[in-house]
Write an enzyme that holds these catalytic residues in place. Structure first.
Site, short mmCIF file in Angstrom:
data_model
loop_
_atom_site.label_atom_id
_atom_site.label_comp_id
_atom_site.label_asym_id
_atom_site.label_seq_id
_atom_site.Cartn_x
_atom_site.Cartn_y
_atom_site.Cartn_z
CG HIS A 18 60.03 72.65 8.15
ND1 HIS A 18 59.45 71.96 7.13
CD2 HIS A 18 59.55 72.10 9.30
CE1 HIS A 18 58.63 71.03 7.64
NE2 HIS A 18 58.69 71.10 8.95
CD GLN A 66 55.86 73.16 8.71
OE1 GLN A 66 56.34 73.64 9.74
NE2 GLN A 66 55.14 72.05 8.71
CG HIS A 118 60.70 68.70 12.76
ND1 HIS A 118 60.26 67.43 12.45
CD2 HIS A 118 59.89 69.55 12.09
CE1 HIS A 118 59.22 67.52 11.62
NE2 HIS A 118 58.98 68.80 11.39
CD GLU A 119 58.89 72.91 13.51
OE1 GLU A 119 58.67 73.34 12.36
OE2 GLU A 119 58.31 71.92 13.98
CB CYS A 174 56.00 67.10 9.68
SG CYS A 174 56.24 68.69 8.87
#
Ligand code: NI
Length: 172
Positions: A140, A51, A136-137, A94
């Site tokens: 990524h 990110q 969730h992370e 997010c």
């Protein structure tokens, strides 16, 4: 410490698979610290290196209540050793999809192995918001966003709105 620019979806850089970290050295420790600062400022409860444009397997998470002392986790090369069959649904957001939320079902508990900021192998059993946030992370790191867990119709609507916002607001 440095606050890093966060990449906003849709962006091809958010679709790539991140590579493992060889060793948690000073460069990675600095990255972890900068990611935490960036996350706290946003504010958010988790951030993954892709990110901020770094395609390496590093995530940071802190789900402590605002009034409680910080409880940051810095994780390199996180891997899920186990997930519960039981699912829970969380209304996820997010930092790469600002102001959009969707209900995402995920295993309600998980066990994760990772390297910490001292390059030591750690294992953590997580539940509730922490378990959701870690998963969730970790998504990524595979080039997956929370919207990849919802219907393509809803995903399309959110991504088109973000595309418009990016054009009008000059997001990074
Ligand atoms: Ni995210």
């Amino acid at each position: 410490m440095t606050v890093l620019p966060i990449i906003i979806a849709p962006d091809p850089r958010l679709k790539l698979k991140a590579r493992p970290v060889d060793r948690v050295d000073t460069r990675i420790v600095t990255l972890m610290q900068d990611m935490l600062e960036t996350m706290y400022l946003a504010p958010g409860i988790g951030l993954a290196a892709p990110q901020v444009g770094v395609l390496e397997r590093v995530i940071v998470v802190d789900v402590a209540e605002k009034t409680a002392p910080p409880q940051p986790y810095r994780m390199a090369n996180p891997e899920l050793l186990w997930v519960s069959e039981e699912l829970s649904v969380c209304n996820e957001g997010c930092l790469s999809l600002p102001e959009f939320y969707a209900d995402v079902p995920r295993p309600s508990r998980c066990r994760v192995r990772y390297r910490d900021e001292a390059d030591a192998v750690q294992e953590l059993e997580a539940e509730g918001l922490l378990a959701t946030c870690i998963q969730h992370e970790m998504d990524h790191l595979e080039g997956q966003l929370f919207v990849d867990h919802i219907s393509s119709l809803k995903r399309g609507i959110i991504l088109r709105k973000l595309q418009k916002l990016k054009k009008s607001k000059a997001y990074a």
